[in-house]
Design an enzyme around this catalytic site. Structure first.
Site, PDB file in Angstrom:
ATOM      1  N   CYS A  53       0.828  -1.215   0.000  1.00  0.00           N
ATOM      2  CA  CYS A  53       0.000   0.000   0.000  1.00  0.00           C
ATOM      3  C   CYS A  53       0.865   1.269   0.000  1.00  0.00           C
ATOM      4  O   CYS A  53       1.820   1.382   0.769  1.00  0.00           O
ATOM      5  CB  CYS A  53      -0.914  -0.003   1.228  1.00  0.00           C
ATOM      6  SG  CYS A  53      -2.023   1.410   1.255  1.00  0.00           S
ATOM      7  N   CYS A  57       0.599   4.837   6.847  1.00  0.00           N
ATOM      8  CA  CYS A  57       0.007   4.674   8.185  1.00  0.00           C
ATOM      9  C   CYS A  57       0.987   3.934   9.109  1.00  0.00           C
ATOM     10  O   CYS A  57       1.360   2.790   8.817  1.00  0.00           O
ATOM     11  CB  CYS A  57      -1.305   3.901   8.089  1.00  0.00           C
ATOM     12  SG  CYS A  57      -2.375   4.503   6.765  1.00  0.00           S
ATOM     13  N   CYS A  60       0.561   0.249  10.264  1.00  0.00           N
ATOM     14  CA  CYS A  60       0.081  -0.781   9.338  1.00  0.00           C
ATOM     15  C   CYS A  60       1.191  -1.603   8.689  1.00  0.00           C
ATOM     16  O   CYS A  60       2.058  -1.071   7.985  1.00  0.00           O
ATOM     17  CB  CYS A  60      -0.780  -0.144   8.260  1.00  0.00           C
ATOM     18  SG  CYS A  60      -1.545  -1.415   7.215  1.00  0.00           S
ATOM     19  N   CYS A  97     -16.374  -9.076   5.985  1.00  0.00           N
ATOM     20  CA  CYS A  97     -15.714  -7.829   5.630  1.00  0.00           C
ATOM     21  C   CYS A  97     -14.455  -8.110   4.813  1.00  0.00           C
ATOM     22  O   CYS A  97     -13.600  -8.886   5.232  1.00  0.00           O
ATOM     23  CB  CYS A  97     -15.361  -7.059   6.899  1.00  0.00           C
ATOM     24  SG  CYS A  97     -14.508  -5.512   6.553  1.00  0.00           S
ATOM     25  N   CYS A 129     -19.426  -6.101   3.906  1.00  0.00           N
ATOM     26  CA  CYS A 129     -18.686  -4.888   4.267  1.00  0.00           C
ATOM     27  C   CYS A 129     -17.372  -4.913   3.490  1.00  0.00           C
ATOM     28  O   CYS A 129     -16.803  -5.981   3.305  1.00  0.00           O
ATOM     29  CB  CYS A 129     -18.408  -4.894   5.769  1.00  0.00           C
ATOM     30  SG  CYS A 129     -17.377  -3.509   6.315  1.00  0.00           S
ATOM     31  N   CYS A 189     -19.094   2.021   8.907  1.00  0.00           N
ATOM     32  CA  CYS A 189     -18.343   1.371   9.967  1.00  0.00           C
ATOM     33  C   CYS A 189     -17.104   2.225  10.158  1.00  0.00           C
ATOM     34  O   CYS A 189     -16.249   2.290   9.267  1.00  0.00           O
ATOM     35  CB  CYS A 189     -17.974  -0.044   9.532  1.00  0.00           C
ATOM     36  SG  CYS A 189     -16.839  -0.836  10.694  1.00  0.00           S
ATOM     37  N   ARG A 261     -17.663  -2.675  18.151  1.00  0.00           N
ATOM     38  CA  ARG A 261     -16.948  -3.933  17.876  1.00  0.00           C
ATOM     39  C   ARG A 261     -15.585  -3.966  18.546  1.00  0.00           C
ATOM     40  O   ARG A 261     -14.755  -3.084  18.336  1.00  0.00           O
ATOM     41  CB  ARG A 261     -16.795  -4.112  16.352  1.00  0.00           C
ATOM     42  CG  ARG A 261     -16.120  -5.418  15.943  1.00  0.00           C
ATOM     43  CD  ARG A 261     -16.278  -5.699  14.450  1.00  0.00           C
ATOM     44  NE  ARG A 261     -17.665  -5.547  14.052  1.00  0.00           N
ATOM     45  CZ  ARG A 261     -18.105  -4.634  13.184  1.00  0.00           C
ATOM     46  NH1 ARG A 261     -17.260  -3.844  12.580  1.00  0.00           N
ATOM     47  NH2 ARG A 261     -19.381  -4.552  12.919  1.00  0.00           N
TER      48      ARG A 261
HETATM   49  N1  SAM Z   1      -6.641   0.614   3.210  1.00  0.00           N
HETATM   50  C1  SAM Z   1      -7.899   0.766   3.802  1.00  0.00           C
HETATM   51  C2  SAM Z   1      -7.942   1.876   4.812  1.00  0.00           C
HETATM   52  O1  SAM Z   1      -6.929   2.269   5.363  1.00  0.00           O
HETATM   53  O2  SAM Z   1      -9.044   2.354   5.096  1.00  0.00           O
HETATM   54  C3  SAM Z   1      -8.450  -0.481   4.424  1.00  0.00           C
HETATM   55  C4  SAM Z   1      -7.603  -1.430   5.227  1.00  0.00           C
HETATM   56  S1  SAM Z   1      -6.950  -0.837   6.753  1.00  0.00           S
HETATM   57  C5  SAM Z   1      -5.864  -2.162   7.167  1.00  0.00           C
HETATM   58  C6  SAM Z   1      -8.308  -0.874   7.909  1.00  0.00           C
HETATM   59  C7  SAM Z   1      -8.053  -0.433   9.330  1.00  0.00           C
HETATM   60  O3  SAM Z   1      -7.362  -1.433  10.047  1.00  0.00           O
HETATM   61  C8  SAM Z   1      -7.219   0.801   9.561  1.00  0.00           C
HETATM   62  O4  SAM Z   1      -7.940   1.977   9.381  1.00  0.00           O
HETATM   63  C9  SAM Z   1      -6.823   0.651  11.016  1.00  0.00           C
HETATM   64  O5  SAM Z   1      -7.772   1.273  11.856  1.00  0.00           O
HETATM   65  C10 SAM Z   1      -6.848  -0.863  11.229  1.00  0.00           C
HETATM   66  N2  SAM Z   1      -5.495  -1.383  11.471  1.00  0.00           N
HETATM   67  C11 SAM Z   1      -4.538  -1.590  10.548  1.00  0.00           C
HETATM   68  N3  SAM Z   1      -3.399  -2.053  11.121  1.00  0.00           N
HETATM   69  C12 SAM Z   1      -3.657  -2.122  12.442  1.00  0.00           C
HETATM   70  C13 SAM Z   1      -2.865  -2.507  13.576  1.00  0.00           C
HETATM   71  N4  SAM Z   1      -1.590  -2.892  13.456  1.00  0.00           N
HETATM   72  N5  SAM Z   1      -3.432  -2.480  14.800  1.00  0.00           N
HETATM   73  C14 SAM Z   1      -4.724  -2.076  14.932  1.00  0.00           C
HETATM   74  N6  SAM Z   1      -5.514  -1.694  13.905  1.00  0.00           N
HETATM   75  C15 SAM Z   1      -4.982  -1.706  12.681  1.00  0.00           C
HETATM   76  C1  DTB Z   2     -10.977  -2.428  11.788  1.00  0.00           C
HETATM   77  O1  DTB Z   2     -11.274  -1.419  12.447  1.00  0.00           O
HETATM   78  N1  DTB Z   2     -10.125  -3.366  12.192  1.00  0.00           N
HETATM   79  C2  DTB Z   2      -9.965  -4.374  11.183  1.00  0.00           C
HETATM   80  C3  DTB Z   2     -11.000  -3.949  10.119  1.00  0.00           C
HETATM   81  N2  DTB Z   2     -11.474  -2.707  10.603  1.00  0.00           N
HETATM   82  C4  DTB Z   2     -10.657  -3.904   8.696  1.00  0.00           C
HETATM   83  C5  DTB Z   2      -8.554  -4.513  10.709  1.00  0.00           C
HETATM   84  C6  DTB Z   2      -7.575  -4.805  11.812  1.00  0.00           C
HETATM   85  C7  DTB Z   2      -6.234  -5.033  11.203  1.00  0.00           C
HETATM   86  C8  DTB Z   2      -5.213  -5.449  12.206  1.00  0.00           C
HETATM   87  C9  DTB Z   2      -3.864  -5.638  11.612  1.00  0.00           C
HETATM   88  C10 DTB Z   2      -3.815  -6.708  10.563  1.00  0.00           C
HETATM   89  O2  DTB Z   2      -4.301  -7.857  10.792  1.00  0.00           O
HETATM   90  O3  DTB Z   2      -3.230  -6.449   9.504  1.00  0.00           O
HETATM   91 FE1  SF4 Z   3      -2.790   1.225   3.395  1.00  0.00          FE
HETATM   92 FE2  SF4 Z   3      -2.647   0.047   5.756  1.00  0.00          FE
HETATM   93 FE3  SF4 Z   3      -3.017   2.656   5.609  1.00  0.00          FE
HETATM   94 FE4  SF4 Z   3      -5.008   0.991   4.853  1.00  0.00          FE
HETATM   95  S1  SF4 Z   3      -4.153   1.224   6.908  1.00  0.00           S
HETATM   96  S2  SF4 Z   3      -4.290   2.828   3.796  1.00  0.00           S
HETATM   97  S3  SF4 Z   3      -3.785  -0.701   4.021  1.00  0.00           S
HETATM   98  S4  SF4 Z   3      -1.186   1.550   4.917  1.00  0.00           S
END
Ligand code: SAM
Ligand code: DTB
Ligand code: SF4
Length: 316
Positions: A53, A57, A60, A97, A129, A189, A261
């Site tokens: 990506c 973030c 992430c 989802c 979702c 959501c 959730r």
């Molecule tokens: N790329 C899209 C976005 O950012 O909206 C969708 C996928 S993203 C992985 C969805 C959500 O997962 C993020 O907004 C964040 O709140 C959560 N998330 C991602 N990595 C995480 C982590 N290491 N711990 C907790 N929540 C995480």
């Molecule tokens: C949300 O708030 N938490 C989920 C879902 N929406 C998409 C994602 C959590 C991701 C946790 C890190 C991972 O497994 O990559």
């Molecule tokens: Fe990309 Fe992860 Fe950020 Fe979603 S949370 S926009 S997958 S870097």
């Protein structure tokens, strides 16, 4: 006590400052007024396009800016997604989802494939979702037409803290996508993460922004940071589980009708703490062995936990 939006800064902070038992008592009362008090929705998650990506973030593992255990993968094919959804349904999930590690939706074959995935999952009778990053109004409308029920797009933290977590997009970009989703008649959501070095006021402000969305989000995921090796937040100390309970209770009071959730970070909580969070107003969990790229709590122990607490999976 009845609190109505729009909420002021101090109102939300005063909730946070309540003694824990008073806060829980209030949350429990709101919960019982608006929800069946023994039901928990089971949602399953699947990463349909993992890694690579362009966003940065800090939490992430899928960002291409960081060296983590995640390798970029090709998008999954429809057959395997529907197979996973069918299995999830068989295990009791009512909501499915699908996540893509995209900065934004782009028209083209990949988006068409997501639309097909939505149609397929919807046809199985599950709630659908997706979380695909930013999108515009016409893309939101196409998702709606394919049968999408909900779009996940988190605010993650307060406006003030946002810039120290993500530099490649703004808080207003996030809010704009949420508006586009809303205009298409898709439910929202939207939640956040705690444990990213934010202050208590940041947590309160995030909840205030969520609760002041009009209409409020139908679903609010509360995540505890999963500190993943290779990300800038890998050394963050674990969140105090009671802080997570406090966030859930506040979300319940501020957004009485939402499904709150208990999301990422659940695998690190004791079952007693999870049950306490459900008592405080959490009525949905991510269920199944995997979140997107990190492990989740075990499905078998989740069933045992619900049974031991006299809770039942929501029918959908
Ligand atoms: N790329 C899209 C976005 O950012 O909206 C969708 C996928 S993203 C992985 C969805 C959500 O997962 C993020 O907004 C964040 O709140 C959560 N998330 C991602 N990595 C995480 C982590 N290491 N711990 C907790 N929540 C995480
Ligand atoms: C949300 O708030 N938490 C989920 C879902 N929406 C998409 C994602 C959590 C991701 C946790 C890190 C991972 O497994 O990559
Ligand atoms: Fe990309 Fe992860 Fe950020 Fe979603 S949370 S926009 S997958 S870097």
């Amino acid at each position: 006590m009845t609190l109505l939006p729009p909420f002021e800064r101090d109102q939300v902070r005063s909730l946070y400052d309540l003694a824990l038992f008073s806060l829980i008592d209030d949350a429990r009362a709101v919960h019982r007024r608006h929800h069946a008090d023994n039901e928990v929705q089971l949602c399953s998650l699947l990463s349909v396009k993992t890694g690579g990506c362009p966003e940065d973030c800090s939490y992430c593992p899928q960002s291409k800016h960081y060296e983590t255990h995640v390798e970029p993968e090709k998008m999954l094919d429809i057959g395997s997604v529907l197979e996973t959804a069918r299995r999830a349904k068989g295990l009791g999930s009512t909501r499915f989802c699908m996540g893509a590690a995209w900065r934004e939706v782009k028209e083209g074959p990949a988006f068409e494939r997501v639309l097909d995935m939505i149609r397929g999952v919807k046809a199985m009778g599950m709630e659908t979702c997706v979380t695909l990053g930013m999108l515009n109004e016409s893309q939101a409308q196409r998702l709606k037409d394919a049968g999408l029920d909900a779009y996940n797009h988190n605010l993650d933290t307060s406006r003030e803290h946002y810039g120290s977590i993500i530099k490649t997009r703004s808080y207003d970009d996030r809010l704009e996508t949420i508006q586009n989703v809303r205009k298409a008649g898709i439910t929202i959501c939207c939640g956040g993460i705690i444990g990213m070095g934010e202050s208590i006021d940041d947590r309160c402000e995030m909840l205030r922004t969520l609760a002041n969305l009009a209409p409020q989000p139908e679903s609010v995921p509360i995540n505890a940071l999963v500190a993943v090796r290779g990300t800038p937040l890998e050394h963050m100390p674990p969140v105090d589980p009671l802080e997570l309970v406090r966030m859930v209770a506040m979300a319940r009071i501020l957004m009485p009708r939402a499904r709150v959730r208990l999301s990422a970070g659940r695998a690190q909580l004791t079952r007693e703490c999870q049950i306490f969070a459900m008592y405080a107003g959490a009525n949905s969990i991510f269920y199944g062995e995997q979140l997107l790229t990190t492990p989740n709590a075990e499905a078998a122990s989740d069933h045992a936990m619900l049974r031991d607490a006299g809770l039942v999976p929501a029918a959908g």
